[in-house]
Structure formats: structure tokens, C-alpha cells
Scaffold this motif. Structure first.
Motif, PDB file in Angstrom:
ATOM      1  N   LYS A   1      38.562  43.409  36.431  1.00 35.64           N
ATOM      2  CA  LYS A   1      38.460  42.710  37.707  1.00 35.64           C
ATOM      3  C   LYS A   1      39.824  42.518  38.393  1.00 35.64           C
ATOM      4  O   LYS A   1      39.906  41.891  39.421  1.00 35.64           O
ATOM      5  CB  LYS A   1      37.744  41.369  37.530  1.00 35.64           C
ATOM      6  N   PHE A   2      40.885  43.101  37.822  1.00 40.10           N
ATOM      7  CA  PHE A   2      42.217  42.993  38.406  1.00 40.10           C
ATOM      8  C   PHE A   2      42.298  43.805  39.692  1.00 40.10           C
ATOM      9  O   PHE A   2      41.875  44.953  39.742  1.00 40.10           O
ATOM     10  CB  PHE A   2      43.270  43.481  37.407  1.00 40.10           C
ATOM     11  N   ASN A   3      42.858  43.219  40.754  1.00 43.81           N
ATOM     12  CA  ASN A   3      42.951  43.890  42.043  1.00 43.81           C
ATOM     13  C   ASN A   3      44.353  44.486  42.213  1.00 43.81           C
ATOM     14  O   ASN A   3      45.315  43.766  42.469  1.00 43.81           O
ATOM     15  CB  ASN A   3      42.651  42.905  43.169  1.00 43.81           C
ATOM     16  N   LYS A   4      44.469  45.795  42.102  1.00 35.83           N
ATOM     17  CA  LYS A   4      45.758  46.483  42.237  1.00 35.83           C
ATOM     18  C   LYS A   4      46.338  46.360  43.642  1.00 35.83           C
ATOM     19  O   LYS A   4      47.544  46.462  43.828  1.00 35.83           O
ATOM     20  CB  LYS A   4      45.609  47.964  41.893  1.00 35.83           C
TER      21      LYS A   4
ATOM     22  N   MET B   1      38.411  43.707  27.777  1.00 34.85           N
ATOM     23  CA  MET B   1      38.823  44.409  28.987  1.00 34.85           C
ATOM     24  C   MET B   1      38.304  43.738  30.262  1.00 34.85           C
ATOM     25  O   MET B   1      38.531  44.239  31.352  1.00 34.85           O
ATOM     26  CB  MET B   1      38.344  45.862  28.931  1.00 34.85           C
ATOM     27  N   ALA B   2      37.637  42.610  30.154  1.00 29.58           N
ATOM     28  CA  ALA B   2      37.043  41.960  31.319  1.00 29.58           C
ATOM     29  C   ALA B   2      38.094  41.610  32.365  1.00 29.58           C
ATOM     30  O   ALA B   2      37.885  41.821  33.562  1.00 29.58           O
ATOM     31  CB  ALA B   2      36.279  40.709  30.889  1.00 29.58           C
TER      32      ALA B   2
END
Length: 68
Positions: A36-39, A31-32
């Protein structure tokens, strides 16, 4: 290198055990990357219905026209 292909019955078979030994599989995904994904970087879009069904009345009219 030969361009001739081997018949399927002579090729080595991949088994579950050979696949598992060559890669490390786990029950849970990593899930790393999702953490850190920027919506906020996503583009705004509007959902549009592309293939809507005709109203019930139209369907009934076409059924009646088909029976005549």
C-alpha cells in the motif's frame, strides 16, 4: 528500585527458544505495508557522486613522484 547492575553471570540468559516463544517469527516478511506504499509521494532527487577516484594518470604520476 536499586541502581546497582547485576553481574552478567547472574542475569537470566535469553535463548533462541525463549525469543521464539515470545514473538511469532515467520520466514516471509509481512508485505502489507509495502503493497500500500505510494511511490508518488517520494521526493525526486538527483544522485551525486561524493567521493570519486582520481584518474588513472594522476595515480600513476603520484606513484612515480613517491618513488623519487
Amino acid at each position: 528500585m536499586s541502581t546497582e547492575r547485576q553481574p552478567l553471570h547472574t542475569r537470566p540468559r535469553l535463548t533462541h527458544a525463549s525469543l521464539a516463544s515470545s514473538t511469532t517469527l515467520s520466514d516471509k516478511p509481512n508485505m502489507a505495508e509495502t503493497e500500500k506504499f505510494n511511490k508518488l509521494k517520494l521526493k525526486k532527487t538527483e544522485t551525486q557522486e561524493k567521493n570519486s577516484l582520481p584518474p588513472k594518470e594522476t595515480i600513476e604520476q603520484e606513484k612515480q613522484a613517491g618513488k623519487s
